[in-house]
Design an enzyme around this catalytic site. Sequence first.
Site, PDB file in Angstrom:
ATOM      1  N   GLY A  57       2.580   7.579  -9.664  1.00  0.00           N
ATOM      2  CA  GLY A  57       4.000   7.438  -9.335  1.00  0.00           C
ATOM      3  C   GLY A  57       4.397   8.525  -8.367  1.00  0.00           C
ATOM      4  N   TYR A  85      -0.390  10.610 -11.199  1.00  0.00           N
ATOM      5  CA  TYR A  85       0.798  11.114 -11.911  1.00  0.00           C
ATOM      6  C   TYR A  85       0.604  10.972 -13.426  1.00  0.00           C
ATOM      7  CZ  TYR A  85       5.606  11.544 -13.603  1.00  0.00           C
ATOM      8  OH  TYR A  85       6.730  11.936 -14.287  1.00  0.00           O
ATOM      9  N   HIS A 174      -7.627   7.755  -7.563  1.00  0.00           N
ATOM     10  CA  HIS A 174      -7.200   6.377  -7.876  1.00  0.00           C
ATOM     11  C   HIS A 174      -8.417   5.462  -8.015  1.00  0.00           C
ATOM     12  CE1 HIS A 174      -2.806   6.716  -7.392  1.00  0.00           C
ATOM     13  NE2 HIS A 174      -3.144   7.762  -6.656  1.00  0.00           N
ATOM     14  N   GLY A 230       2.952 -27.177  -2.923  1.00  0.00           N
ATOM     15  CA  GLY A 230       2.283 -25.883  -2.849  1.00  0.00           C
ATOM     16  C   GLY A 230       1.379 -25.667  -4.053  1.00  0.00           C
ATOM     17  N   LYS A 372      -1.944 -14.622  -7.671  1.00  0.00           N
ATOM     18  CA  LYS A 372      -2.233 -15.801  -6.847  1.00  0.00           C
ATOM     19  C   LYS A 372      -3.702 -16.236  -6.937  1.00  0.00           C
ATOM     20  CE  LYS A 372      -0.345 -18.447  -3.541  1.00  0.00           C
ATOM     21  NZ  LYS A 372       1.000 -19.039  -3.640  1.00  0.00           N
TER      22      LYS A 372
END
Length: 516
Positions: A57, A85, A174, A230, A372
């Site tokens: 963060g 963080y 990360h 879609g 997705k």
Amino acid sequence: MNIHSEKILILDFGSQTTQLIARRIREQKVYCEIHPYTLPLEKIKEMQPKGIVLSGGPASVYDEAAPLSDPAVFELGVPVLGICYGAQLMTHQLGGAVERAEKREFGKSDLEVLFTAGLFAGLEDGAGRHQVWMSHGDRIEKLPEGFVSSARSEHSPHAAIRHGEKNLVGVQFHPEVAHTLIGTDVLRNFIFGICGCDPSWTMHNFVESTVRDIKEKIGSGQALCALSGGVDSSVTAALVHRAIGDQLVCIYVNNGLMRTGETKSLMRYFEEKTRLKVIEVDAEDYFLGELEGIVDPEVKRKRIGYGFIKIFEEEAKKLGDVKYLAQGTLYPDVIESVSFRGAAVIKSHHNVGGLPEVMKLDLIEPLRELFKDEVRELGLELGLPEEAIYRQPFPGPGLGIRIMGEVTRERLHLLRRADVIVLEEMKNSGYYRKVWQSFAVLLPIRTVGVMGDERTYENVVALRSVDSVDAMTADWSKLPYDLLGRISNRIINEVRGVNRVVFDISSKPPGTIEWE
Ligand code: XMP
């Protein structure tokens, strides 16, 4: 098996990469959910997570308004992984010290692993050195009691930390980003090694349990689904249909702004391969009437959006007693990420968002937990044709926002013909699936040209093609020159009324994907 019996909880402190953490964990077939860091302890306990991840963060733990977790999170006996963080927070809340680093670390960094078990199990290679990606201005200076360092980097003496007895671990880097080459190993070590999860979250299981849930919720009632052609609405319809069969009725509104043959193949599929009930409403005249003389993009969007709701409502009334609306809301729309609060309205998106309130319908959103790419996987599992699943996104307002200025039948005709050529050439060259979206835009200007010794004064078509992961940001596609040349040649030769083609080389931001 209940797919939610095993889950990892991600508490979001506003990092840009929180969604990525979720994706990386789900790729390992372990279910996880993102919630804001403010999720009350009681709710956390109810969820019975197998592990908790504290995301990164933008804040500093020593800021007055720093977002803090409930310290009881560390006492639940559930393994906790703090990332960036999150690791600093763990340090700070458990009695260690975090300070502004003299040298900030952004980008690639060299990690020296000191403890090749726990998070770093199986990473003995590379003389204990691994490339990781850092993005922090603060660093852990003093460890809380009971903690030891398990890795360091040039500017972080405690680049990874662990408690000696409890399952509390933290990393300054990360693990969710691709530049951290050992990222997947670290996350796997956490979810499998430390939390003891099973890789059992598969689409097959998802279908089974979702179908059961939908059946239970709807009972013998009727549900509606707005089918746009879609991927999201098609998969939603197929899934809900599997659960309740003919109690589901789909409505497809032809607003006259669709591409040539846009939904035909899909409708044919639904007709031939499933017994889905689809009501086709031809509202072309209505929509084109509403758009007459309108040039402002927001007014266009609003008219199309309201028109859709009006027509949908009229059709639904004819059906009588309907209680539910099935909608293809995806996970990114659902996440209440603290980092996106108060975003400005750039465009009024047209979707069926306004329907449930207007019609007093209960929502069924079976895709709300999926990204997705997972929806595509689910579509394959449900047996939808690849052609329907790998379609590029197409906006609700359709070609209406790809014609700059007034939308008329003539201009729609012209744009459709150019658009078909773009699609054909993108598909033939294999680029259709490589890019996020590719399409033609009709400009409201004319330019001078020469054709067969004659002066021409005709329309300009712009070609837009972008690469993106989630449409939040995008870059223009580096299409080969010969492909660009072919598209341009064909449009100018085959579409009467166009004598010039230009290629849009703007990224998003500052541009957007659609032109309106
Ligand atoms: P922009 O133009 O905002 O588009 O960069 C981001 C993505 O969203 C699609 N888009 C829409 N999708 N209703 C939709 O369902 C809309 O009103 C709408 N407007 C834009 C766009 O095609 C791109 O994929």
